[in-house]
Design a protein around this motif. Structure first.
Motif, PDB file in Angstrom:
ATOM      1  N   PHE A   1       0.830  -1.202   0.000  1.00 58.77           N
ATOM      2  CA  PHE A   1       0.000   0.000   0.000  1.00 58.77           C
ATOM      3  C   PHE A   1       0.865   1.252   0.000  1.00 58.77           C
ATOM      4  O   PHE A   1       0.656   2.171  -0.794  1.00 58.77           O
ATOM      5  N   ILE A   2       1.867   1.270   0.853  1.00 62.93           N
ATOM      6  CA  ILE A   2       2.735   2.444   0.955  1.00 62.93           C
ATOM      7  C   ILE A   2       3.556   2.630  -0.320  1.00 62.93           C
ATOM      8  O   ILE A   2       3.639   3.737  -0.864  1.00 62.93           O
ATOM      9  N   LEU A   3       4.153   1.551  -0.832  1.00 57.21           N
ATOM     10  CA  LEU A   3       5.008   1.667  -2.021  1.00 57.21           C
ATOM     11  C   LEU A   3       4.212   2.013  -3.272  1.00 57.21           C
ATOM     12  O   LEU A   3       4.673   2.799  -4.106  1.00 57.21           O
ATOM     13  N   VAL A   4       3.031   1.441  -3.426  1.00 57.28           N
ATOM     14  CA  VAL A   4       2.199   1.781  -4.589  1.00 57.28           C
ATOM     15  C   VAL A   4       1.767   3.237  -4.510  1.00 57.28           C
ATOM     16  O   VAL A   4       1.753   3.945  -5.523  1.00 57.28           O
ATOM     17  N   SER A   5       1.465   3.722  -3.322  1.00 54.88           N
ATOM     18  CA  SER A   5       1.105   5.133  -3.167  1.00 54.88           C
ATOM     19  C   SER A   5       2.270   6.044  -3.528  1.00 54.88           C
ATOM     20  O   SER A   5       2.087   7.069  -4.182  1.00 54.88           O
ATOM     21  N   VAL A   6       3.479   5.665  -3.116  1.00 50.99           N
ATOM     22  CA  VAL A   6       4.666   6.468  -3.438  1.00 50.99           C
ATOM     23  C   VAL A   6       4.912   6.476  -4.953  1.00 50.99           C
ATOM     24  O   VAL A   6       5.187   7.535  -5.542  1.00 50.99           O
ATOM     25  N   VAL A   7       4.801   5.320  -5.587  1.00 48.62           N
ATOM     26  CA  VAL A   7       4.999   5.255  -7.042  1.00 48.62           C
ATOM     27  C   VAL A   7       3.917   6.051  -7.760  1.00 48.62           C
ATOM     28  O   VAL A   7       4.196   6.774  -8.719  1.00 48.62           O
ATOM     29  N   PHE A   8       2.689   5.963  -7.286  1.00 51.99           N
ATOM     30  CA  PHE A   8       1.592   6.704  -7.915  1.00 51.99           C
ATOM     31  C   PHE A   8       1.831   8.204  -7.808  1.00 51.99           C
ATOM     32  O   PHE A   8       1.650   8.935  -8.788  1.00 51.99           O
ATOM     33  N   ILE A   9       2.249   8.671  -6.643  1.00 51.24           N
ATOM     34  CA  ILE A   9       2.501  10.105  -6.467  1.00 51.24           C
ATOM     35  C   ILE A   9       3.675  10.541  -7.335  1.00 51.24           C
ATOM     36  O   ILE A   9       3.663  11.633  -7.910  1.00 51.24           O
ATOM     37  N   ALA A  10       4.685   9.688  -7.466  1.00 50.56           N
ATOM     38  CA  ALA A  10       5.831  10.036  -8.307  1.00 50.56           C
ATOM     39  C   ALA A  10       5.447  10.115  -9.782  1.00 50.56           C
ATOM     40  O   ALA A  10       5.957  10.970 -10.510  1.00 50.56           O
ATOM     41  N   LEU A  11       4.555   9.230 -10.214  1.00 52.69           N
ATOM     42  CA  LEU A  11       4.188   9.204 -11.630  1.00 52.69           C
ATOM     43  C   LEU A  11       3.072  10.174 -11.986  1.00 52.69           C
ATOM     44  O   LEU A  11       3.078  10.778 -13.051  1.00 52.69           O
ATOM     45  N   LYS A  12       2.093  10.296 -11.108  1.00 49.55           N
ATOM     46  CA  LYS A  12       0.912  11.105 -11.407  1.00 49.55           C
ATOM     47  C   LYS A  12       0.776  12.278 -10.451  1.00 49.55           C
ATOM     48  O   LYS A  12      -0.325  12.678 -10.115  1.00 49.55           O
ATOM     49  N   GLY A  13       1.869  12.830  -9.991  1.00 47.09           N
ATOM     50  CA  GLY A  13       1.826  13.866  -8.971  1.00 47.09           C
ATOM     51  C   GLY A  13       1.568  15.259  -9.481  1.00 47.09           C
ATOM     52  O   GLY A  13       1.933  16.218  -8.816  1.00 47.09           O
ATOM     53  N   ASP A  14       0.923  15.422 -10.620  1.00 45.57           N
ATOM     54  CA  ASP A  14       0.714  16.756 -11.167  1.00 45.57           C
ATOM     55  C   ASP A  14      -0.277  17.575 -10.354  1.00 45.57           C
ATOM     56  O   ASP A  14      -0.221  18.788 -10.365  1.00 45.57           O
ATOM     57  N   ALA A  27      -4.485   0.828  -2.228  1.00 44.31           N
ATOM     58  CA  ALA A  27      -3.732   2.027  -2.581  1.00 44.31           C
ATOM     59  C   ALA A  27      -4.324   2.708  -3.819  1.00 44.31           C
ATOM     60  O   ALA A  27      -4.429   3.933  -3.863  1.00 44.31           O
ATOM     61  N   MET A  28      -4.711   1.935  -4.805  1.00 46.63           N
ATOM     62  CA  MET A  28      -5.289   2.526  -6.011  1.00 46.63           C
ATOM     63  C   MET A  28      -6.636   3.170  -5.705  1.00 46.63           C
ATOM     64  O   MET A  28      -6.957   4.225  -6.261  1.00 46.63           O
ATOM     65  N   ALA A  29      -7.416   2.557  -4.836  1.00 51.85           N
ATOM     66  CA  ALA A  29      -8.698   3.161  -4.469  1.00 51.85           C
ATOM     67  C   ALA A  29      -8.481   4.511  -3.792  1.00 51.85           C
ATOM     68  O   ALA A  29      -9.158   5.501  -4.121  1.00 51.85           O
ATOM     69  N   VAL A  30      -7.531   4.574  -2.886  1.00 52.68           N
ATOM     70  CA  VAL A  30      -7.257   5.839  -2.186  1.00 52.68           C
ATOM     71  C   VAL A  30      -6.643   6.864  -3.129  1.00 52.68           C
ATOM     72  O   VAL A  30      -7.078   8.023  -3.168  1.00 52.68           O
ATOM     73  N   CYS A  31      -5.662   6.453  -3.917  1.00 52.91           N
ATOM     74  CA  CYS A  31      -4.983   7.394  -4.816  1.00 52.91           C
ATOM     75  C   CYS A  31      -5.909   7.922  -5.901  1.00 52.91           C
ATOM     76  O   CYS A  31      -5.876   9.113  -6.224  1.00 52.91           O
ATOM     77  N   MET A  32      -6.718   7.062  -6.466  1.00 53.76           N
ATOM     78  CA  MET A  32      -7.640   7.511  -7.510  1.00 53.76           C
ATOM     79  C   MET A  32      -8.713   8.443  -6.940  1.00 53.76           C
ATOM     80  O   MET A  32      -9.153   9.378  -7.610  1.00 53.76           O
TER      81      MET A  32
END
Length: 123
Positions: free
Chosen positions: A14-27, A74-79
């Motif tokens: 959960f933590i690592l997927v959130s970090v990768v998501f923020i790094a890739l889609k952090g606009d 993580a995807m549910a929270v990030c999306m």
């Protein structure tokens, strides 16, 4: 002692997927000046393999299910945090499902490498 390791893989994923998501889609995130280029191709989805590898190595017993559950949460929270009115819901859903698939694929890669190393030690 192994009770905490039961969900450790899902939490780490959960933590690592959130970090990768923020790094890739952090606009849309604050202070996102070091984000990756937006149109760099979808090969950046391969970075989601790393959380699957790490989570599978830390999981005990349910080595594929824990990375899957962690990545789904993580995807549910990030999306939910990143959803914009001008973004296509289907495109965002496809990105999330693809990220979860790559994360689970990382878990399968770890299991395959583990099986190969065990097989090699038999000879």
């Amino acid at each position: 002692m192994s009770d905490y390791r039961r969900w450790l893989g899902a939490l780490v994923c959960f933590i690592l997927v959130s970090v990768v998501f923020i790094a890739l889609k952090g606009d849309g995130m604050p202070n996102a000046e070091y984000k990756l280029p937006a149109n760099s191709g979808e090969t950046s989805l391969l970075l989601y393999i790393v959380p699957g590898l790490v989570a599978c190595s830390l999981s005990r017993g349910r080595r594929v299910l824990n990375p899957f559950l962690g990545a789904m949460a993580a995807m549910a929270v990030c999306m939910t945090l990143r959803y914009h009115a001008n973004a296509s819901l289907w495109q965002e859903a496809a990105y999330g499902v693809s990220a979860v698939c790559w994360c689970v694929f990382g878990a399968f890669i770890y299991l395959f490498a583990l099986a190969c190393m065990r097989r090699r030690s038999l000879f």
